[in-house]
Motif scaffolding. Structure first.
Motif, PDB file in Angstrom:
ATOM      1  N   ASN A  61      -9.691 -29.399  34.763  1.00  0.00           N
ATOM      2  CA  ASN A  61      -9.120 -30.040  33.985  1.00  0.00           C
ATOM      3  C   ASN A  61      -7.963 -29.607  33.412  1.00  0.00           C
ATOM      4  OD1 ASN A  61      -8.871 -32.194  31.772  1.00  0.00           O
ATOM      5  ND2 ASN A  61      -9.870 -33.434  33.285  1.00  0.00           N
ATOM      6  N   TYR A  62      -6.927 -30.471  33.544  1.00  0.00           N
ATOM      7  CA  TYR A  62      -5.814 -29.834  32.645  1.00  0.00           C
ATOM      8  C   TYR A  62      -5.555 -30.825  31.550  1.00  0.00           C
ATOM      9  CZ  TYR A  62      -5.877 -26.154  36.195  1.00  0.00           C
ATOM     10  OH  TYR A  62      -6.388 -25.145  36.813  1.00  0.00           O
ATOM     11  N   ALA A  63      -6.083 -31.573  31.061  1.00  0.00           N
ATOM     12  CA  ALA A  63      -5.749 -32.532  29.950  1.00  0.00           C
ATOM     13  C   ALA A  63      -5.166 -31.735  28.850  1.00  0.00           C
ATOM     14  CB  ALA A  63      -7.171 -33.479  29.522  1.00  0.00           C
ATOM     15  N   PHE A  64      -6.076 -30.789  28.451  1.00  0.00           N
ATOM     16  CA  PHE A  64      -5.618 -29.835  27.374  1.00  0.00           C
ATOM     17  C   PHE A  64      -4.858 -28.485  28.156  1.00  0.00           C
ATOM     18  CE2 PHE A  64      -7.418 -27.029  23.549  1.00  0.00           C
ATOM     19  CZ  PHE A  64      -5.993 -26.867  23.390  1.00  0.00           C
ATOM     20  N   ALA A  65      -3.726 -28.820  28.482  1.00  0.00           N
ATOM     21  CA  ALA A  65      -2.960 -28.065  29.452  1.00  0.00           C
ATOM     22  C   ALA A  65      -2.540 -26.568  28.854  1.00  0.00           C
ATOM     23  CB  ALA A  65      -1.516 -28.593  29.824  1.00  0.00           C
ATOM     24  N   ALA A  66      -2.406 -26.395  27.604  1.00  0.00           N
ATOM     25  CA  ALA A  66      -2.161 -25.237  26.936  1.00  0.00           C
ATOM     26  C   ALA A  66      -1.913 -25.143  25.584  1.00  0.00           C
ATOM     27  CB  ALA A  66      -0.947 -24.596  27.580  1.00  0.00           C
ATOM     28  N   PHE A  67      -2.173 -23.974  24.973  1.00  0.00           N
ATOM     29  CA  PHE A  67      -1.783 -23.901  23.442  1.00  0.00           C
ATOM     30  C   PHE A  67      -0.823 -22.655  23.326  1.00  0.00           C
ATOM     31  CE2 PHE A  67      -3.150 -21.397  19.632  1.00  0.00           C
ATOM     32  CZ  PHE A  67      -2.790 -22.413  18.671  1.00  0.00           C
ATOM     33  N   PHE A  68       0.138 -22.834  22.284  1.00  0.00           N
ATOM     34  CA  PHE A  68       0.987 -21.918  22.083  1.00  0.00           C
ATOM     35  C   PHE A  68       1.191 -21.692  20.549  1.00  0.00           C
ATOM     36  CE2 PHE A  68       3.044 -23.789  25.906  1.00  0.00           C
ATOM     37  CZ  PHE A  68       2.772 -22.517  26.924  1.00  0.00           C
ATOM     38  N   THR A  69       1.274 -20.513  20.085  1.00  0.00           N
ATOM     39  CA  THR A  69       1.552 -20.310  18.689  1.00  0.00           C
ATOM     40  C   THR A  69       2.127 -18.910  18.513  1.00  0.00           C
ATOM     41  OG1 THR A  69       0.364 -20.225  16.461  1.00  0.00           O
ATOM     42  CG2 THR A  69      -0.837 -19.248  18.242  1.00  0.00           C
ATOM     43  N   PRO A  70       3.085 -18.757  17.372  1.00  0.00           N
ATOM     44  CA  PRO A  70       3.460 -17.538  17.227  1.00  0.00           C
ATOM     45  C   PRO A  70       2.155 -16.902  16.558  1.00  0.00           C
ATOM     46  CG  PRO A  70       4.899 -19.039  16.100  1.00  0.00           C
ATOM     47  CD  PRO A  70       3.872 -20.001  16.709  1.00  0.00           C
ATOM     48  N   ASP A  71       2.206 -15.286  16.436  1.00  0.00           N
ATOM     49  CA  ASP A  71       1.256 -14.512  15.847  1.00  0.00           C
ATOM     50  C   ASP A  71       1.490 -14.520  14.269  1.00  0.00           C
ATOM     51  OD1 ASP A  71      -0.261 -12.829  14.724  1.00  0.00           O
ATOM     52  OD2 ASP A  71       0.110 -11.065  16.489  1.00  0.00           O
ATOM     53  N   ASP A  72       0.804 -15.573  13.524  1.00  0.00           N
ATOM     54  CA  ASP A  72       1.141 -15.857  12.148  1.00  0.00           C
ATOM     55  C   ASP A  72       0.712 -14.541  11.265  1.00  0.00           C
ATOM     56  OD1 ASP A  72       2.609 -18.090  11.672  1.00  0.00           O
ATOM     57  OD2 ASP A  72       1.181 -19.357  12.226  1.00  0.00           O
ATOM     58  N   VAL A  73      -0.379 -13.852  11.674  1.00  0.00           N
ATOM     59  CA  VAL A  73      -0.936 -12.837  10.744  1.00  0.00           C
ATOM     60  C   VAL A  73      -0.012 -11.647  10.927  1.00  0.00           C
ATOM     61  CG1 VAL A  73      -2.876 -11.049  10.661  1.00  0.00           C
ATOM     62  CG2 VAL A  73      -3.316 -13.280  11.310  1.00  0.00           C
ATOM     63  N   GLN A  74       0.708 -11.446  11.768  1.00  0.00           N
ATOM     64  CA  GLN A  74       1.667 -10.173  12.077  1.00  0.00           C
ATOM     65  C   GLN A  74       3.072 -10.854  11.425  1.00  0.00           C
ATOM     66  OE1 GLN A  74       1.567  -7.486  12.632  1.00  0.00           O
ATOM     67  NE2 GLN A  74       3.442  -6.701  13.225  1.00  0.00           N
ATOM     68  N   SER A  75       3.322 -11.957  11.489  1.00  0.00           N
ATOM     69  CA  SER A  75       4.571 -12.549  10.705  1.00  0.00           C
ATOM     70  C   SER A  75       4.366 -12.698   9.248  1.00  0.00           C
ATOM     71  CB  SER A  75       4.830 -14.069  11.197  1.00  0.00           C
ATOM     72  OG  SER A  75       5.072 -14.151  12.722  1.00  0.00           O
ATOM     73  N   LEU A 135      -8.761 -32.382  17.501  1.00  0.00           N
ATOM     74  CA  LEU A 135      -8.397 -31.810  19.014  1.00  0.00           C
ATOM     75  C   LEU A 135      -9.212 -32.326  20.160  1.00  0.00           C
ATOM     76  CD1 LEU A 135      -6.201 -30.398  20.512  1.00  0.00           C
ATOM     77  CD2 LEU A 135      -7.446 -28.374  20.214  1.00  0.00           C
ATOM     78  N   LYS A 136     -10.628 -32.477  19.755  1.00  0.00           N
ATOM     79  CA  LYS A 136     -11.536 -32.680  20.867  1.00  0.00           C
ATOM     80  C   LYS A 136     -11.431 -34.269  21.356  1.00  0.00           C
ATOM     81  CE  LYS A 136     -15.070 -29.441  20.500  1.00  0.00           C
ATOM     82  NZ  LYS A 136     -16.615 -29.082  20.204  1.00  0.00           N
ATOM     83  N   GLN A 137     -11.216 -35.201  20.159  1.00  0.00           N
ATOM     84  CA  GLN A 137     -10.857 -36.550  20.457  1.00  0.00           C
ATOM     85  C   GLN A 137      -9.657 -36.627  21.158  1.00  0.00           C
ATOM     86  OE1 GLN A 137     -11.750 -39.730  17.572  1.00  0.00           O
ATOM     87  NE2 GLN A 137     -12.059 -37.923  16.001  1.00  0.00           N
ATOM     88  N   ILE A 138      -8.671 -35.955  20.820  1.00  0.00           N
ATOM     89  CA  ILE A 138      -7.380 -35.946  21.609  1.00  0.00           C
ATOM     90  C   ILE A 138      -7.391 -35.805  22.980  1.00  0.00           C
ATOM     91  CG2 ILE A 138      -5.121 -35.356  21.674  1.00  0.00           C
ATOM     92  CD1 ILE A 138      -5.056 -35.072  18.666  1.00  0.00           C
ATOM     93  N   LEU A 190      -8.740 -25.148  17.702  1.00  0.00           N
ATOM     94  CA  LEU A 190      -9.779 -25.451  17.010  1.00  0.00           C
ATOM     95  C   LEU A 190     -10.833 -24.318  17.658  1.00  0.00           C
ATOM     96  CD1 LEU A 190     -11.708 -27.506  15.722  1.00  0.00           C
ATOM     97  CD2 LEU A 190     -12.060 -28.496  17.900  1.00  0.00           C
ATOM     98  N   PRO A 191     -11.258 -23.440  16.756  1.00  0.00           N
ATOM     99  CA  PRO A 191     -12.190 -22.429  17.047  1.00  0.00           C
ATOM    100  C   PRO A 191     -13.386 -22.953  17.796  1.00  0.00           C
ATOM    101  CG  PRO A 191     -11.219 -21.913  14.907  1.00  0.00           C
ATOM    102  CD  PRO A 191     -10.841 -23.422  15.273  1.00  0.00           C
ATOM    103  N   GLY A 192     -13.591 -22.456  18.956  1.00  0.00           N
ATOM    104  CA  GLY A 192     -14.873 -22.647  19.801  1.00  0.00           C
ATOM    105  C   GLY A 192     -14.420 -23.986  20.710  1.00  0.00           C
ATOM    106  N   PHE A 193     -13.176 -24.392  20.790  1.00  0.00           N
ATOM    107  CA  PHE A 193     -12.605 -25.160  21.813  1.00  0.00           C
ATOM    108  C   PHE A 193     -11.428 -24.552  22.771  1.00  0.00           C
ATOM    109  CE2 PHE A 193     -10.454 -29.294  23.011  1.00  0.00           C
ATOM    110  CZ  PHE A 193     -11.452 -29.624  23.966  1.00  0.00           C
ATOM    111  N   HIS A 194     -11.745 -23.675  23.590  1.00  0.00           N
ATOM    112  CA  HIS A 194     -10.647 -23.221  24.491  1.00  0.00           C
ATOM    113  C   HIS A 194     -10.607 -24.259  25.264  1.00  0.00           C
ATOM    114  CE1 HIS A 194      -9.048 -20.795  27.717  1.00  0.00           C
ATOM    115  NE2 HIS A 194      -8.935 -19.595  26.936  1.00  0.00           N
ATOM    116  N   PRO A 195      -9.019 -24.232  25.826  1.00  0.00           N
ATOM    117  CA  PRO A 195      -8.775 -25.334  26.854  1.00  0.00           C
ATOM    118  C   PRO A 195      -9.582 -25.366  28.028  1.00  0.00           C
ATOM    119  CG  PRO A 195      -6.829 -24.037  26.009  1.00  0.00           C
ATOM    120  CD  PRO A 195      -8.033 -23.573  25.403  1.00  0.00           C
TER     121      PRO A 195
END
Length: 392
Positions: A127-141, A94-97, A115-120
């Motif tokens: 800078n908005y190159a890493f615009a956002a991150f989305f995921t369902p709550d997989d633990v709850q699912s 992710l950091k390279q991308i 990537l833990p330790g890499f917030h957008p």
């Protein structure tokens, strides 16, 4: 004459704000594989969202190869692609991308794997190159699906768990949800846990071997729908009928639930998921600046069983999906936008948990927003805008 007429038509289209085929922007969706139905459904949503926004869309897969993933992004940025989104199975990339996106003046929305330790915001507050991150709550699912399975067999019996790619964040999270439920059911015995690599063929072989090694199996937990399908085929080939669950909400799985061959699934509505990620990447590329707490967000999931499968199946029936992609856009609809699913901020500290690198500190802007109550405020804002609803 024809050339003058064409030029006139193009000029008129530009003046009216209509997309021009010769000037449509490119958008890339990059995923690990297109060899399961989840990403076929993902592709359907992304295509329709791109069409609504007048974008040229393409889907590329790295087949789980980390080096190939980097090559894909390098090649696409080099040819001028500015809008990208994908699942980021190889989270270490992710950091390279993002660095490559920054150099190219592009934006990227990540889905599923962070990537833990890499917030957008670690890519830069402005800078908005890493615009956002989305995921369902997989633990709850994972927890909800495990409880459904355990209850089906009366809270006791032998269960096998076929996982995805070991170490992948969704795999880790769903396993954590499964284990949370397992701890609440002392009568359930986990007799095997083996990887099915998120696909039907590998999972079928795994299940065939498990049926030989463990003749007393009462239920099967599949880490996704493709795994559940492979397990089901092995079980049926052996002349057995066992309760099996998956997660994804693929079209084929919905039909199998209706037929009583699969017990249930957790529907993440991949058509919506991909389309929404595309719209957010588009918005950021057009100047929308998500707030610090909007940079990492959960997205909704619907548990599907025989009780509600008809309603959900009807919702997604037909060639045209029931989503207003333009209405999702914060740029095109700044006042009356509608995500058309539940979306709420991730508590990133809890989400990363023990995976957070030692000594890591959250970006100042995120911590300040968190301290000021951004989670509750954003949840209320998104809930208020949720008008066009996915049926429960």
């Amino acid at each position: 004459m024809i050339r003058r007429l064409l030029a006139c038509l193009l000029a008129t289209a530009a003046w009216m704000g209509l997309p021009s085929a010769t000037h449509a922007e490119d958008v890339l969706s990059e995923v690990s594989t297109i060899e399961n139905e989840y990403f076929n459904n993902w592709d359907q949503g992304a295509k329709q969202a791109a069409g609504a926004l007048g974008l040229n869309y393409q889907l590329l897969a790295d087949k789980g190869d980390a080096a190939k993933q980097i090559e894909i992004y390098e090649a696409q940025f080099a040819r001028g692609v500015k809008i990208t989104f994908g699942e980021n199975l190889n989270a270490a990339n992710l950091k390279q991308i993002i660095e490559k996106a920054k150099k190219a003046g592009a934006v990227h929305v990540g889905v599923w794997e962070s990537l833990p330790g890499f917030h957008p915001l670690d890519a830069g507050d402005d800078n908005y190159a890493f615009a956002a991150f989305f995921t369902p709550d997989d633990v709850q699912s994972g927890y909800r699906m495990a409880k459904l399975l355990f209850d089906k067999i009366g809270g006791k019996g032998n269960v096998v768990h076929i996982t995805g790619f070991p170490g992948a964040p969704p795999d880790v999270a769903r396993t954590a949800g499964f284990d949370k439920a397992l701890a609440e059911y002392p009568g359930i015995k986990l007799i095997a846990r083996q990887p099915g690599k998120w696909n039907q063929n590998d999972s079928r072989k795994v299940m065939e071997d498990l049926l030989v090694a463990h003749p007393e199996i009462n239920a099967v937990f599949g880490q996704n729908d493709s795994i559940a399908l492979g397990a089901m085929q092995a079980v049926e080939d052996a002349g057995l009928h066992l309760p099996i669950v998956g997660l994804d909400g693929n079209k084929e799985t919905l039909q199998l639930i209706k037929e009583g061959r699969i017990l249930g699934t957790m529907a993440f509505t991949p058509q919506w998921q991909a389309g929404y990620a595309l719209v957010r990447a588009y918005d950021v590329s057009k100047g929308f600046k998500p707030s610090p707490c909007e940079r990492m967000m959960y997205t909704g999931a619907t548990q599907i069983t025989s009780a509600n499968v008809d309603t959900y199946q009807k919702f997604l029936s037909g060639d045209k999906l029931p989503f207003d992609w333009k209405k999702m856009s914060r740029v095109l609809h700044p006042d009356d936008w509608d995500a058309q699913n539940v979306v709420w901020p991730i508590d990133v500290a809890a989400y990363w948990g023990k995976s957070t690198p030692a000594g890591y500190a959250f970006p100042k802007a995120y911590q300040q927003a968190l301290d000021s109550g951004c989670v509750d405020k954003l949840k209320a804002e998104y809930d208020a805008h949720y008008k066009q609803r996915i049926p429960e």
